[in-house]
Design a protein around this motif. Structure first.
Motif, mmCIF file in Angstrom:
data_model
loop_
_atom_site.group_PDB
_atom_site.id
_atom_site.type_symbol
_atom_site.label_atom_id
_atom_site.label_comp_id
_atom_site.label_asym_id
_atom_site.label_seq_id
_atom_site.Cartn_x
_atom_site.Cartn_y
_atom_site.Cartn_z
ATOM 1 N N VAL A 105 0.872 -1.185 0.000
ATOM 2 C CA VAL A 105 0.000 0.000 0.000
ATOM 3 C C VAL A 105 0.903 1.227 0.000
ATOM 4 N N GLY A 107 -0.229 4.449 -1.172
ATOM 5 C CA GLY A 107 -1.075 5.580 -1.551
ATOM 6 C C GLY A 107 -1.027 6.726 -0.566
ATOM 7 N N GLN A 109 0.215 9.894 1.945
ATOM 8 C CA GLN A 109 0.766 11.188 1.529
ATOM 9 C C GLN A 109 2.160 11.439 2.094
ATOM 10 N N THR A 111 3.339 12.728 4.731
ATOM 11 C CA THR A 111 3.580 14.125 5.133
ATOM 12 C C THR A 111 4.715 14.235 6.153
ATOM 13 N N ARG A 112 4.832 13.236 7.041
ATOM 14 C CA ARG A 112 5.865 13.359 8.080
ATOM 15 C C ARG A 112 7.270 13.320 7.486
ATOM 16 N N GLN A 187 -5.953 4.049 -5.385
ATOM 17 C CA GLN A 187 -7.093 3.947 -4.477
ATOM 18 C C GLN A 187 -7.996 5.157 -4.711
ATOM 19 N N LYS A 398 9.434 6.705 8.709
ATOM 20 C CA LYS A 398 8.212 7.533 8.720
ATOM 21 C C LYS A 398 8.559 9.007 8.771
HETATM 22 P P1 UTP Z 1 0.960 6.065 7.303
HETATM 23 O O1 UTP Z 1 0.021 5.973 8.433
HETATM 24 O O2 UTP Z 1 2.412 6.001 7.629
HETATM 25 O O3 UTP Z 1 0.609 7.388 6.488
HETATM 26 O O4 UTP Z 1 0.595 4.959 6.255
HETATM 27 P P2 UTP Z 1 1.383 8.133 5.324
HETATM 28 O O5 UTP Z 1 0.330 8.872 4.586
HETATM 29 O O6 UTP Z 1 2.258 7.245 4.516
HETATM 30 O O7 UTP Z 1 2.368 9.128 6.079
HETATM 31 P P3 UTP Z 1 2.028 10.406 6.978
HETATM 32 O O8 UTP Z 1 1.193 9.933 8.121
HETATM 33 O O9 UTP Z 1 1.314 11.395 6.095
HETATM 34 O O10 UTP Z 1 3.395 10.886 7.397
HETATM 35 C C1 UTP Z 1 0.916 3.613 6.462
HETATM 36 C C2 UTP Z 1 0.891 2.916 5.116
HETATM 37 O O11 UTP Z 1 -0.395 2.976 4.552
HETATM 38 C C3 UTP Z 1 -0.336 3.563 3.262
HETATM 39 C C4 UTP Z 1 0.939 4.387 3.252
HETATM 40 O O12 UTP Z 1 1.388 4.601 1.934
HETATM 41 C C5 UTP Z 1 1.846 3.504 4.081
HETATM 42 O O13 UTP Z 1 2.371 2.436 3.317
HETATM 43 N N1 UTP Z 1 -1.548 4.371 3.051
HETATM 44 C C6 UTP Z 1 -1.999 5.206 4.013
HETATM 45 C C7 UTP Z 1 -2.205 4.249 1.852
HETATM 46 O O14 UTP Z 1 -1.770 3.489 0.958
HETATM 47 N N2 UTP Z 1 -3.327 4.987 1.652
HETATM 48 C C8 UTP Z 1 -3.818 5.823 2.604
HETATM 49 O O15 UTP Z 1 -4.862 6.461 2.355
HETATM 50 C C9 UTP Z 1 -3.144 5.934 3.816
#
Ligand code: UTP
Length: 472
Positions: A105, A107, A109, A111-112, A187, A398
């Motif tokens: 997965v 998808g 963002q 952001t961190r 997604q 992360k």
């Molecule tokens: P995280 O909770 O680490 O979120 O996602 P993130 O978006 O990658 O990072 P932040 O929180 O903005 O810093 C855990 C996993 O779930 C996927 C992410 O790509 C990562 O592999 N994910 C998360 C999705 O594929 N889609 C989403 O809508 C949310």
């Protein structure tokens, strides 16, 4: 739907304001806004605004929570040892028959981390700085070398990073994988919504959209045709992982084998938490069903509770590694998508509805609606949990510094590799505190397990202090 139909629909669900600036937009922006709206399931959006934003159900701990049972990392008795051996062989059999797909997965963002590009393109390894996607491709190629068929790799993106992800794989010739075995699909997105229940505009001519959560992967697998593609290829099991972990075992024969032998629909790997309030979801059992309860909603008293031997009572933490039967994913979608949506209050930059000027909020101003993959666990009849080892396969990236950072990921990778080399009889320089005093990267093509280094034993030389070593 055309513009007039969209306008009627939006008015009927109380969201007509999204066209506030429409008449002043150039035609291409009008078309883009219409296209964004047309891609949304507006009935679902309206329903979610009612249930998730306007009248959210308060969080409730499931009744009678107990710690969920799990298979320990090391078998505890001869019967368990026998089971693990059988499971490993079963996992290998499934790989030889090409029945297991890898699924990442990707998808989110990110952001961190603040990386300009899809997270999978982040240079992750400690010596060669290989991108995360390359780590996964090399792992799958190593499985191909061992078992025959090349596992098919499904990659879920989201609309904002889909094109960049496809381009990256193309530009790198799929890292040696067959292009037809790398299936990329996005997604769905959902709009961010103000606390007043109104959909937010990002600019006067676009919506503030974000991916619908990692749980959206179980919808996207079905909707994109990925599960149908799997059926054509004879794939029955899906190995699910997140994009941020360079040392993840993309497919683990032992775990897939245990899941398959037990007839589970969806299974999970867990790590024992290092301390009670560690930021991992908690595996619990409630009325016979497995649940993951996020650390933020888990009562302190339970999180900290200890057994007489001093161990945490709820010690199993979720690291978002799952095995899913393909037909379970299909069944989750047969009568509409079965997972619930959750509310996350976030700071979402948006356009002021009276002036169209940008607003950069300093505190949360909006709700994002996301589903979580672990919410599928209580929907299973059978689900197993297997304990894994932090050093073996959990080095997530992360954020830039601190916990789960590039630095900690490099350190864990070196720790794992130093241990593997030492098991093969190679001397590795360590500091007086016992930490490896070097940086070591081992490509999956060289070793998937420590024993894979044994045949090379004679050619491996001692690793000196401060050395950077790549075995590839
Ligand atoms: P995280 O909770 O680490 O979120 O996602 P993130 O978006 O990658 O990072 P932040 O929180 O903005 O810093 C855990 C996993 O779930 C996927 C992410 O790509 C990562 O592999 N994910 C998360 C999705 O594929 N889609 C989403 O809508 C949310």
């Amino acid at each position: 739907m055309n513009h007039a139909q969209l306008a009627t629909k939006l008015n009927s669900i109380g969201q007509g304001h999204v066209y506030t600036f429409y008449d002043r937009l150039p035609p291409e922006q009008q078309q883009r806004l219409d296209a964004q709206l047309d891609s949304l399931d507006l009935d679902l959006v309206a329903r979610l605004i009612d249930t998730v934003v306007q009248e959210p159900a308060p969080f409730q701990l499931p009744p009678d929570v107990k710690p969920a049972p799990y298979y320990p990392y090391e078998p505890r008795n001869p019967a368990e040892k026998d089971k693990y051996q059988k499971a490993f062989r079963r996992g290998e059999e499934l790989l030889r028959a090409g029945q297991v797909a890898a699924f990442v997965v990707a998808g989110g963002q990110g952001t961190r981390l603040g990386w300009d590009g899809p997270k999978g393109t982040f240079p992750a390894t400690p010596v060669k700085r290989k991108p995360l996607f390359q780590c996964f491709a090399e792992f799958l190629l190593a499985l191909e070398k061992r078992y025959g068929p090349q596992p098919t790799f499904y990659i879920m993106t989201s609309p904002p990073n889909d094109a960049a992800t496809r381009k990256f794989w193309r530009d790198h010739q799929y890292f040696g994988m067959k292009p037809e075995n790398v299936i990329i699909f996005p997604q769905d997105v959902l709009p961010a919504v103000g606390f007043d229940g109104k959909i937010l505009l990002e600019t006067p001519g676009s919506l503030a959209l974000s991916p619908n959560g990692h749980g959206g992967s179980l919808l996207a697998l079905y909707k994109s045709g990925a599960t149908a593609d799997m059926a054509r290829r004879g794939i029955t099991q899906i190995s699910y992982f997140q994009v941020d972990n360079p040392i993840v075992r993309c497919i683990d024969p032992l775990f897939i084998g245990l899941h398959d032998l037990d007839g589970a629909q969806m299974s999970s790997k867990m790590l024992p938490k290092e301390y009670g309030k560690e930021k991992l979801g908690n595996f619990c059992l409630s009325r016979g069903k497995i649940h993951v309860i996020e650390y933020s909603g888990f009562p302190d008293a339970l999180a900290e509770e200890r057994l007489p031997d001093g161990q945490l009572r709820f010690r199993a933490g979720s690291i978002a590694l799952h095995a899913l039967r393909r037909d379970f994913v299909e069944a989750l979608n047969h009568h509409g998508f079965a997972l619930p949506y959750n509310r996350a209050d976030k700071k979402v930059p948006c356009a002021d509805l009276s002036t169209g000027q940008p607003i950069k909020p300093e505190k949360p101003n909006a709700v994002k609606m996301e589903s979580f993959v672990f919410d599928a666990l209580p929907l299973t009849d059978i689900s197993i949990i297997y304990e894994t080892n932090r050093q073996d396969e959990f080095a997530p990236i992360k954020q830039p510094t601190g916990n789960d950072s590039v630095e900690s990921s490099h350190a864990i990778t070196t720790l794992r590799n130093a241990a593997w080399l030492e098991q093969a009889g190679v001397h590795v320089a360590r500091t007086t505190q016992g930490k490896p005093d070097c940086v070591i990267e081992i490509a999956s093509g060289v070793a998937l397990y420590p024993d894979d280094l044994l045949p090379r034993k004679e050619s491996l030389r001692p690793i000196k202090a401060k050395e950077e070593v790549y075995l590839g």
